[in-house]
Enzyme design. Structure first.
Site, PDB file in Angstrom:
ATOM      1  N   SER A  65       0.859  -1.201   0.000  1.00  0.00           N
ATOM      2  CA  SER A  65       0.000   0.000   0.000  1.00  0.00           C
ATOM      3  C   SER A  65       0.884   1.236   0.000  1.00  0.00           C
ATOM      4  O   SER A  65       2.039   1.182   0.453  1.00  0.00           O
ATOM      5  CB  SER A  65      -0.869   0.017   1.264  1.00  0.00           C
ATOM      6  OG  SER A  65      -1.524   1.261   1.413  1.00  0.00           O
TER       7      SER A  65
ATOM      8  N   TYR B  62      -1.584  -0.298  10.840  1.00  0.00           N
ATOM      9  CA  TYR B  62      -1.848  -0.705   9.443  1.00  0.00           C
ATOM     10  C   TYR B  62      -0.641  -0.357   8.572  1.00  0.00           C
ATOM     11  O   TYR B  62      -0.178  -1.190   7.779  1.00  0.00           O
ATOM     12  CB  TYR B  62      -3.122  -0.035   8.906  1.00  0.00           C
ATOM     13  CG  TYR B  62      -3.365  -0.391   7.447  1.00  0.00           C
ATOM     14  CD1 TYR B  62      -3.737  -1.686   7.083  1.00  0.00           C
ATOM     15  CD2 TYR B  62      -3.198   0.554   6.433  1.00  0.00           C
ATOM     16  CE1 TYR B  62      -3.934  -2.027   5.746  1.00  0.00           C
ATOM     17  CE2 TYR B  62      -3.387   0.224   5.100  1.00  0.00           C
ATOM     18  CZ  TYR B  62      -3.767  -1.071   4.756  1.00  0.00           C
ATOM     19  OH  TYR B  62      -3.946  -1.414   3.434  1.00  0.00           O
TER      20      TYR B  62
END
Ligand code: NDP
Ligand code: 8X3
Length: 250
Positions: A138, A151
């Site tokens: 990501s 995260y």
């Protein structure tokens, strides 16, 4: 002869879109996920184009990962492409107030789950001296943001593991690609905000977010590159996005 791809997290979003574009390219599919009905539906639709089989398991369950992939008939074990896509964010919160269960879910799923699946599939690739692993990290793995540190850490770990895989596997004829998407409109925010639809919708308001198919296009590009080319890392942001948390909304 057609290739075989194992895709984790194929029940929705990027994983499902990857299954669809792979099917359109004649790549046979091993589709994985936890939600059986959704997986069966994707398999039903795509089985008119290619051979499809499904495996239901939670990537956090080491024993289930080993048993389910191990249970594949021999012809399905000739895996050419592994797409490590399963993962999610769980919650958004500061390090003093965040939920430890959310942290466990992210570290166990996004990091340890990817490792468990890879540990079972890599020997199958090594045996044949060929293959391609695509890991979905990501933009959050490259740029940390407040209230998302766990995260972001899980996705930074995916980037580091991807580099390690490339260092270990290139010499054995196995390519490794990192795909780092920005804001993609999938079930991602619905999961992060625990089913709060209005909060999830706000994430994608005021700009044209990436769609799962945009990421699937890049994955297909990477796995179709000629032997002399390794696509090492692709970062894909939304057109209105200039950094993880900088989105120009109308
Ligand atoms: P979705 O929520 O739509 O898809 C997540 C997929 O992962 C589902 O198929 C889900 O299947 C599967 N999954 C989640 N946890 C587990 C688990 N423990 N075991 C097995 N399968 C699991 O989100 P996206 O498509 O957006 O997410 C796919 C990947 O892309 C994730 O790794 C995410 O971090 C990454 N990503 C997403 C971005 C975005 O903005 N959407 C941006 C950058 C990266 P099921 O629930 O059926 O098990
Ligand atoms: C998902 C993108 O920026 O919401 O990985 O973390 S972000």
């Amino acid at each position: 002869m057609s290739r075989i791809a194992l895709i984790t997290g194929a029940t929705s979003g990027i994983g499902r879109a990857t299954a669809e574009i792979f099917a359109g390219s004649g790549i046979d599919l091993i589709l994985c996920g936890r939600r059986k009905e959704k997986l069966d539906e994707v398999a039903r639709v795509l089985s008119s184009q290619v051979r499809v089989t499904t495996l239901i398991f939670d990537v956090r369950d080491k024993g289930a990962v080993t048993a389910m992939i191990g249970s594949l008939p021999d012809e399905w074990k000739n895996i050419d492409i592994l797409v490590n896509n399963a993962g999610n964010a769980h919650g958004m919160g500061s390090l003093d107030e965040g939920e430890t269960d959310d942290w466990d879910a992210m570290i166990d799923g996004n990091v340890k789950g990817l490792l468990y699946v890879s540990k079972v599939v890599i020997p199958l690739l090594l045996e044949r001296g060929t293959g391609h692993i695509v890991n979905i990290s990501s933009i959050a793995g490259k740029q940390t943001y407040a209230n998302g540190a766990v995260y972001c850490a899980s996705k930074a770990a995916v980037e580091v593991i991807t580099e390690g895989m490339r260092l270990e596997l290139t010499q054995h004829g196995i390519k490794v690609t990192n795909i780092a998407p920005g804001a993609v409109e999938t079930e991602f925010s619905l999961v992060r905000f625990k089913g709060d639809e209005s909060r999830a919708e706000k994430v994608y308001q005021g700009f044209d977010p990436l769609q799962a198919a945009d990421i699937a296009d890049a994955i297909l590009y990477a796995v179709n590159a000629p032997d002399r080319v390794t696509i090492a890392d692709i970062t894909i942001l939304a057109g209105a996005q200039s950094a993880a948390t900088v989105i120009h909304r109308k």
